[in-house]
Design a protein around this motif. Structure first.
Motif, PDB file in Angstrom:
ATOM      1  N   ASN A  39      15.177 -94.072 -43.901  1.00 23.90           N
ATOM      2  CA  ASN A  39      16.115 -94.714 -42.966  1.00 23.90           C
ATOM      3  C   ASN A  39      17.212 -93.738 -42.540  1.00 23.90           C
ATOM      4  O   ASN A  39      17.562 -93.660 -41.351  1.00 23.90           O
ATOM      5  CB  ASN A  39      16.743 -95.962 -43.586  1.00 23.90           C
ATOM      6  CG  ASN A  39      15.878 -97.181 -43.462  1.00 23.90           C
ATOM      7  OD1 ASN A  39      15.127 -97.335 -42.500  1.00 23.90           O
ATOM      8  ND2 ASN A  39      15.959 -98.069 -44.441  1.00 23.90           N
ATOM      9  N   ASP A  42      15.739 -91.117 -40.234  1.00 28.19           N
ATOM     10  CA  ASP A  42      15.525 -91.689 -38.901  1.00 28.19           C
ATOM     11  C   ASP A  42      16.845 -91.808 -38.146  1.00 28.19           C
ATOM     12  O   ASP A  42      16.942 -91.446 -36.972  1.00 28.19           O
ATOM     13  CB  ASP A  42      14.844 -93.057 -39.037  1.00 28.19           C
ATOM     14  CG  ASP A  42      14.539 -93.696 -37.696  1.00 28.19           C
ATOM     15  OD1 ASP A  42      14.038 -92.995 -36.793  1.00 28.19           O
ATOM     16  OD2 ASP A  42      14.794 -94.910 -37.556  1.00 28.19           O
ATOM     17  N   PRO A  52      14.013 -91.419 -32.359  1.00 31.33           N
ATOM     18  CA  PRO A  52      13.725 -91.748 -33.755  1.00 31.33           C
ATOM     19  C   PRO A  52      12.802 -90.712 -34.402  1.00 31.33           C
ATOM     20  O   PRO A  52      12.129 -89.944 -33.722  1.00 31.33           O
ATOM     21  CB  PRO A  52      13.017 -93.106 -33.663  1.00 31.33           C
ATOM     22  CG  PRO A  52      12.424 -93.137 -32.302  1.00 31.33           C
ATOM     23  CD  PRO A  52      13.342 -92.321 -31.432  1.00 31.33           C
ATOM     24  N   GLU A  54       9.620 -90.523 -35.945  1.00 31.86           N
ATOM     25  CA  GLU A  54       8.416 -91.367 -36.027  1.00 31.86           C
ATOM     26  C   GLU A  54       7.725 -91.236 -37.376  1.00 31.86           C
ATOM     27  O   GLU A  54       7.162 -92.214 -37.889  1.00 31.86           O
ATOM     28  CB  GLU A  54       7.447 -91.032 -34.888  1.00 31.86           C
ATOM     29  CG  GLU A  54       7.967 -91.427 -33.524  1.00 31.86           C
ATOM     30  CD  GLU A  54       8.295 -92.908 -33.374  1.00 31.86           C
ATOM     31  OE1 GLU A  54       7.668 -93.744 -34.051  1.00 31.86           O
ATOM     32  OE2 GLU A  54       9.194 -93.227 -32.583  1.00 31.86           O
ATOM     33  N   SER A  56       9.178 -90.790 -40.284  1.00 31.36           N
ATOM     34  CA  SER A  56       9.926 -91.633 -41.218  1.00 31.36           C
ATOM     35  C   SER A  56       9.668 -93.111 -40.951  1.00 31.36           C
ATOM     36  O   SER A  56       9.528 -93.901 -41.889  1.00 31.36           O
ATOM     37  CB  SER A  56      11.425 -91.342 -41.139  1.00 31.36           C
ATOM     38  OG  SER A  56      11.713 -90.127 -41.801  1.00 31.36           O
ATOM     39  N   ARG A  57       9.593 -93.493 -39.694  1.00 34.04           N
ATOM     40  CA  ARG A  57       9.324 -94.898 -39.373  1.00 34.04           C
ATOM     41  C   ARG A  57       7.952 -95.330 -39.886  1.00 34.04           C
ATOM     42  O   ARG A  57       7.795 -96.429 -40.410  1.00 34.04           O
ATOM     43  CB  ARG A  57       9.448 -95.137 -37.879  1.00 34.04           C
ATOM     44  CG  ARG A  57      10.899 -95.109 -37.445  1.00 34.04           C
ATOM     45  CD  ARG A  57      11.057 -95.495 -36.018  1.00 34.04           C
ATOM     46  NE  ARG A  57      12.489 -95.652 -35.755  1.00 34.04           N
ATOM     47  CZ  ARG A  57      12.960 -96.334 -34.748  1.00 34.04           C
ATOM     48  NH1 ARG A  57      12.155 -96.926 -33.902  1.00 34.04           N
ATOM     49  NH2 ARG A  57      14.264 -96.425 -34.573  1.00 34.04           N
TER      50      ARG A  57
END
Length: 95
Positions: A39, A42, A52, A54, A56-57
């Motif tokens: 988090n 990101d 963002p 991506e 990490s997401r």
């Protein structure tokens, strides 16, 4: 004395039998820390580059799914009055 670098090493991160309550706490804390790491990564990417992270997401979604399935197993153990054995290793490798 000179320290010798090892290219790859594996260590026990978690090892043992735990009550369902203890196991839930251990797993929840470990996964939550990894989710928090991603988090922050990101957020940092968004603040610095306007987009963002991506990777990490994707990892956050994977970790949340893993946490859900693991906690279901632990909760079932609690309902059945069983203990939970956890073995988790971490491997560090220089690449």
């Amino acid at each position: 004395m000179e320290k010798v670098l090892v290219n790859k090493q594996t260590e026990d991160l978690v090892r043992g039998e735990y009550s369902a309550v203890e196991a839930r706490e251990i797993v929840s804390n470990l996964i939550s820390q990894k989710i928090n790491f991603h988090n922050l990564r990101d957020f940092s990417s968004y603040e610095r580059y306007g987009k963002p992270d991506e990777n990490s997401r994707t990892r956050i979604a994977e970790l949340k799914a893993s946490r859900k399935s693991i906690l279901e197993i632990i909760d079932a153990a609690k309902e059945e009055g069983k203990t939970v054995k956890i073995n988790s290793n971490i491997t560090i490798e220089l690449i």
